[in-house]
Design a protein around this motif. Sequence first.
Motif, PDB file in Angstrom:
ATOM      1  N   ILE A 176      63.340  58.364  73.097  1.00 20.40           N
ATOM      2  CA  ILE A 176      62.298  57.979  72.138  1.00 20.40           C
ATOM      3  C   ILE A 176      62.905  56.970  71.168  1.00 20.40           C
ATOM      4  CG2 ILE A 176      62.785  59.941  70.595  1.00 20.40           C
ATOM      5  CD1 ILE A 176      59.285  58.448  71.227  1.00 20.40           C
ATOM      6  N   ARG A 177      62.213  55.871  70.949  1.00 16.71           N
ATOM      7  CA  ARG A 177      62.736  54.839  70.053  1.00 16.71           C
ATOM      8  C   ARG A 177      62.608  55.280  68.599  1.00 16.71           C
ATOM      9  NH1 ARG A 177      64.901  50.889  72.737  1.00 16.71           N
ATOM     10  NH2 ARG A 177      64.050  50.277  74.769  1.00 16.71           N
ATOM     11  N   PRO A 178      63.550  54.815  67.740  1.00 18.42           N
ATOM     12  CA  PRO A 178      63.573  55.266  66.338  1.00 18.42           C
ATOM     13  C   PRO A 178      62.278  55.036  65.569  1.00 18.42           C
ATOM     14  CG  PRO A 178      65.631  54.180  66.878  1.00 18.42           C
ATOM     15  CD  PRO A 178      64.721  53.977  68.062  1.00 18.42           C
ATOM     16  N   GLU A 179      61.504  53.982  65.914  1.00 21.85           N
ATOM     17  CA  GLU A 179      60.272  53.696  65.174  1.00 21.85           C
ATOM     18  C   GLU A 179      59.141  54.658  65.503  1.00 21.85           C
ATOM     19  OE1 GLU A 179      60.455  50.421  68.432  1.00 21.85           O
ATOM     20  OE2 GLU A 179      61.844  51.662  67.258  1.00 21.85           O
ATOM     21  N   GLU A 193      56.228  60.875  57.537  1.00 19.64           N
ATOM     22  CA  GLU A 193      55.051  60.907  56.651  1.00 19.64           C
ATOM     23  C   GLU A 193      54.123  62.067  57.025  1.00 19.64           C
ATOM     24  OE1 GLU A 193      54.956  56.393  57.839  1.00 19.64           O
ATOM     25  OE2 GLU A 193      55.861  58.193  58.720  1.00 19.64           O
ATOM     26  N   ASP A 194      53.478  62.643  56.007  1.00 21.44           N
ATOM     27  CA  ASP A 194      52.574  63.784  56.211  1.00 21.44           C
ATOM     28  C   ASP A 194      51.437  63.451  57.166  1.00 21.44           C
ATOM     29  OD1 ASP A 194      54.047  65.431  54.568  1.00 21.44           O
ATOM     30  OD2 ASP A 194      52.858  64.996  52.762  1.00 21.44           O
ATOM     31  N   ILE A 195      50.912  62.219  57.047  1.00 19.70           N
ATOM     32  CA  ILE A 195      49.783  61.831  57.905  1.00 19.70           C
ATOM     33  C   ILE A 195      50.175  61.859  59.385  1.00 19.70           C
ATOM     34  CG2 ILE A 195      50.273  59.331  57.752  1.00 19.70           C
ATOM     35  CD1 ILE A 195      47.202  58.923  57.667  1.00 19.70           C
ATOM     36  N   VAL A 220      62.058  54.652  59.390  1.00 26.59           N
ATOM     37  CA  VAL A 220      60.890  55.093  58.634  1.00 26.59           C
ATOM     38  C   VAL A 220      60.555  54.116  57.511  1.00 26.59           C
ATOM     39  CG1 VAL A 220      61.315  57.526  59.201  1.00 26.59           C
ATOM     40  CG2 VAL A 220      62.345  56.547  57.128  1.00 26.59           C
ATOM     41  N   GLU A 221      59.494  54.424  56.780  1.00 22.70           N
ATOM     42  CA  GLU A 221      59.049  53.566  55.680  1.00 22.70           C
ATOM     43  C   GLU A 221      60.127  53.464  54.588  1.00 22.70           C
ATOM     44  OE1 GLU A 221      56.174  51.798  55.413  1.00 22.70           O
ATOM     45  OE2 GLU A 221      55.802  52.398  57.496  1.00 22.70           O
ATOM     46  N   PRO A 222      60.180  52.325  53.870  1.00 24.40           N
ATOM     47  CA  PRO A 222      61.245  52.133  52.872  1.00 24.40           C
ATOM     48  C   PRO A 222      61.218  53.146  51.732  1.00 24.40           C
ATOM     49  CG  PRO A 222      59.607  50.363  52.762  1.00 24.40           C
ATOM     50  CD  PRO A 222      59.329  51.124  54.009  1.00 24.40           C
ATOM     51  N   LYS A 223      60.045  53.714  51.464  1.00 25.22           N
ATOM     52  CA  LYS A 223      59.945  54.679  50.362  1.00 25.22           C
ATOM     53  C   LYS A 223      60.050  56.126  50.845  1.00 25.22           C
ATOM     54  CE  LYS A 223      57.260  51.584  47.416  1.00 25.22           C
ATOM     55  NZ  LYS A 223      55.994  51.318  46.709  1.00 25.22           N
ATOM     56  N   SER A 224      60.730  56.322  51.942  1.00 20.04           N
ATOM     57  CA  SER A 224      60.909  57.672  52.483  1.00 20.04           C
ATOM     58  C   SER A 224      61.577  58.584  51.454  1.00 20.04           C
ATOM     59  CB  SER A 224      61.775  57.618  53.744  1.00 20.04           C
ATOM     60  OG  SER A 224      62.163  58.920  54.137  1.00 20.04           O
ATOM     61  N   PRO A 225      61.070  59.826  51.310  1.00 19.37           N
ATOM     62  CA  PRO A 225      61.660  60.759  50.335  1.00 19.37           C
ATOM     63  C   PRO A 225      62.912  61.459  50.854  1.00 19.37           C
ATOM     64  CG  PRO A 225      59.809  61.803  51.441  1.00 19.37           C
ATOM     65  CD  PRO A 225      59.902  60.401  51.995  1.00 19.37           C
ATOM     66  N   VAL A 285      71.370  58.390  55.050  1.00 24.51           N
ATOM     67  CA  VAL A 285      70.179  57.598  54.724  1.00 24.51           C
ATOM     68  C   VAL A 285      70.633  56.159  54.484  1.00 24.51           C
ATOM     69  CG1 VAL A 285      68.275  57.244  53.110  1.00 24.51           C
ATOM     70  CG2 VAL A 285      68.997  59.571  53.687  1.00 24.51           C
ATOM     71  N   GLU A 286      70.034  55.212  55.226  1.00 24.53           N
ATOM     72  CA  GLU A 286      70.374  53.788  55.079  1.00 24.53           C
ATOM     73  C   GLU A 286      69.137  53.004  54.661  1.00 24.53           C
ATOM     74  OE1 GLU A 286      72.045  52.015  58.563  1.00 24.53           O
ATOM     75  OE2 GLU A 286      74.053  52.755  58.184  1.00 24.53           O
ATOM     76  N   PRO A 287      68.956  52.739  53.358  1.00 23.49           N
ATOM     77  CA  PRO A 287      67.817  51.904  52.939  1.00 23.49           C
ATOM     78  C   PRO A 287      68.114  50.429  53.199  1.00 23.49           C
ATOM     79  CG  PRO A 287      69.051  52.731  51.019  1.00 23.49           C
ATOM     80  CD  PRO A 287      69.759  53.228  52.234  1.00 23.49           C
ATOM     81  N   LEU A 288      67.205  49.746  53.917  1.00 22.17           N
ATOM     82  CA  LEU A 288      67.448  48.348  54.293  1.00 22.17           C
ATOM     83  C   LEU A 288      66.429  47.396  53.686  1.00 22.17           C
ATOM     84  CD1 LEU A 288      68.268  48.915  58.063  1.00 22.17           C
ATOM     85  CD2 LEU A 288      69.885  48.479  56.230  1.00 22.17           C
ATOM     86  N   GLY A 289      65.617  47.889  52.752  1.00 20.22           N
ATOM     87  CA  GLY A 289      64.621  47.029  52.121  1.00 20.22           C
ATOM     88  C   GLY A 289      63.290  47.103  52.830  1.00 20.22           C
ATOM     89  N   SER A 290      63.208  46.510  54.020  1.00 25.11           N
ATOM     90  CA  SER A 290      61.940  46.504  54.768  1.00 25.11           C
ATOM     91  C   SER A 290      61.656  47.851  55.415  1.00 25.11           C
ATOM     92  CB  SER A 290      61.967  45.413  55.837  1.00 25.11           C
ATOM     93  OG  SER A 290      63.038  45.625  56.731  1.00 25.11           O
ATOM     94  N   ASP A 291      62.711  48.614  55.711  1.00 29.07           N
ATOM     95  CA  ASP A 291      62.551  49.965  56.232  1.00 29.07           C
ATOM     96  C   ASP A 291      63.826  50.755  55.934  1.00 29.07           C
ATOM     97  OD1 ASP A 291      62.628  48.484  59.539  1.00 29.07           O
ATOM     98  OD2 ASP A 291      64.265  48.787  58.137  1.00 29.07           O
ATOM     99  N   THR A 292      63.838  52.016  56.332  1.00 27.75           N
ATOM    100  CA  THR A 292      64.985  52.886  56.080  1.00 27.75           C
ATOM    101  C   THR A 292      65.382  53.561  57.380  1.00 27.75           C
ATOM    102  OG1 THR A 292      64.407  53.313  53.765  1.00 27.75           O
ATOM    103  CG2 THR A 292      65.775  54.954  54.844  1.00 27.75           C
ATOM    104  N   TYR A 293      66.686  53.609  57.655  1.00 27.78           N
ATOM    105  CA  TYR A 293      67.179  54.329  58.824  1.00 27.78           C
ATOM    106  C   TYR A 293      67.663  55.701  58.374  1.00 27.78           C
ATOM    107  CZ  TYR A 293      67.306  49.879  61.419  1.00 27.78           C
ATOM    108  OH  TYR A 293      66.981  48.698  62.031  1.00 27.78           O
TER     109      TYR A 293
END
Length: 368
Positions: free
Chosen positions: A285-288, A293-295, A334-339, A312-320
Motif C-alpha cells: 500500500i502506498r504511503p498516500e 483524519e477522522d473523515i 498525511v496532511e501537513p497539520k497532522s496531530p 514525524v517528518e513535517p515537509l511543509g506540503s505534507d508530513t511523513y
Amino acid sequence: MAHLSLRGLTKVYPGGVLAVSNFNLDIDDKEFIILVGPSGCGKSTVLRMIAGLEEITDGTLEIDGKLVNDVHPKDRDIAMVFQNYALYPHMSVSENMGFSLKLRKVPNAERKQKVEAAARILDLSHLLGRKPKELSGGQRQRAAVGRAIVRNPKVFLFDEPLSNLDAKLRTQMRTEISKLHQQIGTTFIYVTHDQVEAMTMGTRIVVMKDGLIQQVDTPNNLYDKPTNLFVAGFIGSPQMNFLNVGLVEEDGRLYARYGKNSLLLPEAKAKAAAAYAGKEVVLGIRPEFVFDEDIRLNQFKDSTIEADVDVVEPLGSDTYLYLLSDGQKITARVEPKSPAKVGERMRFAVDASRVNLFDKETEAVIVN
C-alpha cells in the motif's frame, strides 16, 4: 524517422559475467524511452550496445529495419550525451558543438548556422565564446546536448546526464530535456537510476534488475499496476509499504490480517485473490493511501490499523509519519497539520481499493 527493434539482446563479458539477458523492446519513432534500475542492472550496457560502444554477444539490433549489429558507431546516425559532459577543455562552446561537423568536413558557413540554431534552442547563444571551465554544471550539460543536436541524429542517447548536477539544477535540466524532446521530435533513449527522472520525463519506462526487464509501461501504470514486488518497491517515493499478511475468508468476505489488525478487501480484489485464502501473501500500500483524519477513519472503517508513531517528518506540503504496527514498519504521507506525535498509538485508515497483493514466493502480483 527512427524505429528501433531490440530482439534477444544479450551481453556477456569475459569470465562469463552476464550483464544483459534476452532484452526485447520495440521503440517507436519520437518516443522518449527511459531505462531505469539500480546500479549494475545493465541499463547503461544496453545503451552502449545501441550506440555501438559495446559488442553485442547475442541477439539483434535494428534501426529502421536495418540490422546494425556490426555497423560502426559513427555510421549509426546516433548521438550520445555522457554523464561527464566529455567537452574538450581547450575549445570554446561553439568549437565543441561544431567539432563533429568539422570532422565531417561540413562547410564553415553551414557549421556556424547549425551551431547557432542549436545554441538558440538551448539558450547558449551568449556563451558560445566561452571555454568549458567558465561554465556552470548546467551550462556544460547544455553544451554537451548542443553538440549532439547539431548532428541532427535519428536517435539521442542519454547516459545519466544529470547525476553530476545539484538537486535544483537537476530539476531545471529535467524540464529542459523534456521541452527539447517536444521541440526537435526525435527518438530519445535515456538511462537513469533516479526514479523521479523516470516518472517525470518518459513516455514509457523500462524497469531493469540483474540484466533482465522487469516491466515496460507508462509511468502511471508502473505506479498503479506494478507486475512484481521489485517494481512496486522501486517506483515511488517514499516507496510502497509491504506487509506480511494472512488472507482469511469469513462469511463470504476476504480479509488481510496481521497481528490484531484486519483489512477488508473490496469484492473485486477478493475475487482475484480467492485462491490465496488461508495463505500468507505480501500486501503493498502506498504511503498516500494511509490516513489519520477522522473523515477517512469513518470512510474506511472496515480497513483500519493501529500503529505507534516512531518518527514525524513535517515537509511543509505534507508530513511523513514512520509507524510501527505489530512489528511491521509503515510510512504514511498525511496532511501537513497532522496531530500525530512521536510515541503516540494511533488508529489509521487504509484505502483497501488501492491495495496490491503479491505472491510471497514468486513475488509476482496477484492483484492491484
